[in-house]
Motif scaffolding. Structure first.
Motif, PDB file in Angstrom:
ATOM      1  N   ALA A 295      12.708  80.691 -45.244  1.00 33.91           N
ATOM      2  CA  ALA A 295      13.262  81.747 -44.178  1.00 33.91           C
ATOM      3  C   ALA A 295      14.798  81.884 -44.151  1.00 33.91           C
ATOM      4  CB  ALA A 295      12.570  81.766 -43.089  1.00 33.91           C
ATOM      5  N   ASP A 296      15.243  80.608 -44.205  1.00 31.07           N
ATOM      6  CA  ASP A 296      16.889  80.579 -44.065  1.00 31.07           C
ATOM      7  C   ASP A 296      17.382  81.198 -45.229  1.00 31.07           C
ATOM      8  OD1 ASP A 296      17.022  79.473 -41.651  1.00 31.07           O
ATOM      9  OD2 ASP A 296      17.226  77.496 -42.353  1.00 31.07           O
ATOM     10  N   ALA A 297      16.784  80.779 -46.550  1.00 32.04           N
ATOM     11  CA  ALA A 297      17.358  81.526 -47.745  1.00 32.04           C
ATOM     12  C   ALA A 297      17.402  83.088 -47.617  1.00 32.04           C
ATOM     13  CB  ALA A 297      16.753  80.883 -49.095  1.00 32.04           C
ATOM     14  N   ARG A 298      16.373  83.340 -47.443  1.00 28.67           N
ATOM     15  CA  ARG A 298      16.135  84.973 -47.242  1.00 28.67           C
ATOM     16  C   ARG A 298      17.055  85.513 -46.155  1.00 28.67           C
ATOM     17  NH1 ARG A 298      10.715  83.375 -47.747  1.00 28.67           N
ATOM     18  NH2 ARG A 298      10.277  83.371 -45.382  1.00 28.67           N
ATOM     19  N   GLU A 299      17.162  84.850 -44.855  1.00 29.99           N
ATOM     20  CA  GLU A 299      17.939  85.248 -44.012  1.00 29.99           C
ATOM     21  C   GLU A 299      19.779  85.000 -44.508  1.00 29.99           C
ATOM     22  OE1 GLU A 299      20.202  86.097 -40.377  1.00 29.99           O
ATOM     23  OE2 GLU A 299      18.431  86.449 -41.292  1.00 29.99           O
ATOM     24  N   GLY A 300      19.964  84.024 -45.095  1.00 35.74           N
ATOM     25  CA  GLY A 300      21.471  83.844 -45.754  1.00 35.74           C
ATOM     26  C   GLY A 300      21.643  85.085 -46.593  1.00 35.74           C
ATOM     27  N   LEU A 301      20.582  85.640 -47.518  1.00 39.67           N
ATOM     28  CA  LEU A 301      21.023  86.478 -48.364  1.00 39.67           C
ATOM     29  C   LEU A 301      21.065  87.934 -47.812  1.00 39.67           C
ATOM     30  CD1 LEU A 301      18.267  85.736 -51.298  1.00 39.67           C
ATOM     31  CD2 LEU A 301      20.901  85.579 -51.474  1.00 39.67           C
ATOM     32  N   ALA A 302      20.267  88.067 -46.875  1.00 36.86           N
ATOM     33  CA  ALA A 302      20.237  89.406 -46.041  1.00 36.86           C
ATOM     34  C   ALA A 302      21.545  89.706 -45.252  1.00 36.86           C
ATOM     35  CB  ALA A 302      18.931  89.369 -44.980  1.00 36.86           C
ATOM     36  N   ALA A 303      22.046  88.546 -44.795  1.00 34.58           N
ATOM     37  CA  ALA A 303      23.337  88.528 -43.931  1.00 34.58           C
ATOM     38  C   ALA A 303      24.277  88.748 -44.814  1.00 34.58           C
ATOM     39  CB  ALA A 303      23.562  87.190 -43.365  1.00 34.58           C
ATOM     40  N   VAL A 304      24.346  88.350 -46.239  1.00 32.69           N
ATOM     41  CA  VAL A 304      25.498  88.531 -47.093  1.00 32.69           C
ATOM     42  C   VAL A 304      25.420  90.222 -47.314  1.00 32.69           C
ATOM     43  CG1 VAL A 304      26.378  88.298 -49.404  1.00 32.69           C
ATOM     44  CG2 VAL A 304      25.679  86.470 -48.140  1.00 32.69           C
ATOM     45  N   ILE A 305      24.011  90.968 -47.505  1.00 35.13           N
ATOM     46  CA  ILE A 305      24.075  92.258 -47.793  1.00 35.13           C
ATOM     47  C   ILE A 305      24.522  92.843 -46.652  1.00 35.13           C
ATOM     48  CG2 ILE A 305      22.343  94.035 -48.402  1.00 35.13           C
ATOM     49  CD1 ILE A 305      20.889  91.790 -50.034  1.00 35.13           C
ATOM     50  N   GLU A 306      23.983  92.614 -45.513  1.00 30.09           N
ATOM     51  CA  GLU A 306      24.491  93.275 -44.421  1.00 30.09           C
ATOM     52  C   GLU A 306      25.738  93.197 -43.564  1.00 30.09           C
ATOM     53  OE1 GLU A 306      21.031  92.251 -41.793  1.00 30.09           O
ATOM     54  OE2 GLU A 306      19.704  93.049 -43.455  1.00 30.09           O
ATOM     55  N   ARG A 307      26.428  92.104 -44.244  1.00 27.63           N
ATOM     56  CA  ARG A 307      27.718  91.654 -43.703  1.00 27.63           C
ATOM     57  C   ARG A 307      27.925  91.561 -42.270  1.00 27.63           C
ATOM     58  NH1 ARG A 307      31.821  96.124 -46.607  1.00 27.63           N
ATOM     59  NH2 ARG A 307      31.063  95.899 -48.795  1.00 27.63           N
ATOM     60  N   ARG A 308      26.889  90.304 -42.037  1.00 22.31           N
ATOM     61  CA  ARG A 308      26.875  89.639 -40.465  1.00 22.31           C
ATOM     62  C   ARG A 308      26.892  88.204 -40.820  1.00 22.31           C
ATOM     63  NH1 ARG A 308      21.721  87.950 -40.073  1.00 22.31           N
ATOM     64  NH2 ARG A 308      19.987  89.141 -41.481  1.00 22.31           N
ATOM     65  N   THR A 309      27.001  87.436 -39.685  1.00 21.41           N
ATOM     66  CA  THR A 309      26.666  86.063 -39.554  1.00 21.41           C
ATOM     67  C   THR A 309      25.418  85.776 -39.536  1.00 21.41           C
ATOM     68  OG1 THR A 309      28.515  86.040 -38.434  1.00 21.41           O
ATOM     69  CG2 THR A 309      27.232  83.991 -38.135  1.00 21.41           C
ATOM     70  N   PRO A 310      24.710  84.945 -40.618  1.00 21.80           N
ATOM     71  CA  PRO A 310      23.304  84.398 -40.543  1.00 21.80           C
ATOM     72  C   PRO A 310      22.891  83.908 -39.469  1.00 21.80           C
ATOM     73  CG  PRO A 310      24.598  83.030 -41.885  1.00 21.80           C
ATOM     74  CD  PRO A 310      25.691  84.228 -41.662  1.00 21.80           C
ATOM     75  N   VAL A 311      21.721  83.646 -38.882  1.00 13.45           N
ATOM     76  CA  VAL A 311      21.169  82.830 -37.983  1.00 13.45           C
ATOM     77  C   VAL A 311      19.926  82.193 -38.754  1.00 13.45           C
ATOM     78  CG1 VAL A 311      19.937  83.005 -35.671  1.00 13.45           C
ATOM     79  CG2 VAL A 311      21.581  84.691 -36.150  1.00 13.45           C
ATOM     80  N   PHE A 312      20.333  80.820 -38.595  1.00 17.01           N
ATOM     81  CA  PHE A 312      19.388  80.036 -39.372  1.00 17.01           C
ATOM     82  C   PHE A 312      18.347  79.438 -38.391  1.00 17.01           C
ATOM     83  CE2 PHE A 312      22.937  79.748 -42.397  1.00 17.01           C
ATOM     84  CZ  PHE A 312      22.269  80.498 -43.418  1.00 17.01           C
TER      85      PHE A 312
END
Length: 267
Positions: free
Chosen positions: A247-264
């Motif tokens: 889930a962290d990897a999916r969150e990291g990718l989504a955060a890059v695309i959405e230009r936000r800070t990831p929440v792991f």
């Protein structure tokens, strides 16, 4: 703050995923004995059993990080010293292994002297070394008729190269924090008055990162110390594939695309 170990040769607090582990023999410059190393190992095993641990800060109470072995304790053993040192070095070895194999990153917070296996050796086994500008580093083993321990015959060579390791272990110069940083032993040097603040900043940054990715990367780097690039490639590929399903990897990718800070979350 959750107090885990509140008295003895080693103190341990764990709060918000960050462990504060302190050697607590200031009267002996945090010199190592069999008893203190056994206490250090027990504290490290407590950290290994903590599922939410994100970072560990290793420090020493008093004026020094650690001056190495407790020379007064050693001298008092007389003819029994060889047998006693077998016990001491065995405990030191498992402590070093516990630091290296801890999934969470280890930050050594160094002030005063870091010498011998208890000081210099543990520094070499840490993942990050933040040092006060007044800190000093020294092997010192040969100066007391002994050989380096705590894995420094391997870790130091990997950090600074063979020729510099020869100089540091055979000639035993005392290094300033700046010199240790230039050689690659220290990660960062800060004014002593700012050391605690900077250590906390780094610990918090690590705690907010993806724990599985940090643990896997740390393992790959330490395992890579003793193997070739070709041996490391399959393990790297397998590890990346496994992490990509988290889930962290999916969150990291989504955060890059959405230009936000990831929440792991560590899942």
């Amino acid at each position: 703050m959750t107090a885990v170990i509140t008295e003895g040769d080693v103190l341990l607090d764990i709060s918000d995923g960050i462990a504060d582990l302190r050697m607590n023999r200031p009267e002996a410059a945090n010199g190592m004995s069999a008893a203190s190393l056994r206490a250090l190992y027990d504290a490290l095993m407590t950290c290994h059993r903590e599922p939410g641990l994100r970072a560990l800060v290793l420090a020493g109470n008093g004026k020094h990080f650690s001056a190495g072995g407790d020379v007064r304790d050693f001298a008092a053993k007389g003819e029994q010293l060889p047998d006693y040192l077998r016990e001491v070095t065995s405990w030191l070895q498992v402590c070093v292994s516990a630091l290296i194999r801890l999934p969470a990153p280890v930050i050594a917070r160094v002030h005063g002297f870091a010498a011998g296996g208890g000081g210099f050796g543990l520094v070499c086994a840490a993942d990050f070394v933040l040092a006060a500008d007044t800190a000093r580093f020294k092997s010192a083993a040969v100066q007391v008729g002994m050989a380096p321990d705590a894995g420094t015959s391997v870790t130091l060579t990997r950090l600074v190269g063979l020729k510099q390791a020869m100089r540091l272990l055979l000639a035993n110069p005392t290094l300033t924090a700046a010199e240790a940083r230039e050689l690659g032993i220290v990660t960062e040097v800060v004014p002593e008055s700012e050391l605690d603040t900077r250590v906390q900043e780094l610990a918090l940054a690590l705690a907010n990162s993806a724990p599985k990715a940090l643990a896997a990367t740390k393992r790959l780097l330490w395992d890579g110390v003793g193997r070739s690039v070709e041996e490391a490639l399959p393990d790297e590929a397998r590890t990346v594939a496994e992490l990509s399903g988290s889930a962290d990897a999916r969150e990291g990718l989504a955060a890059v695309i959405e230009r936000r800070t990831p929440v792991f979350t560590g899942r």
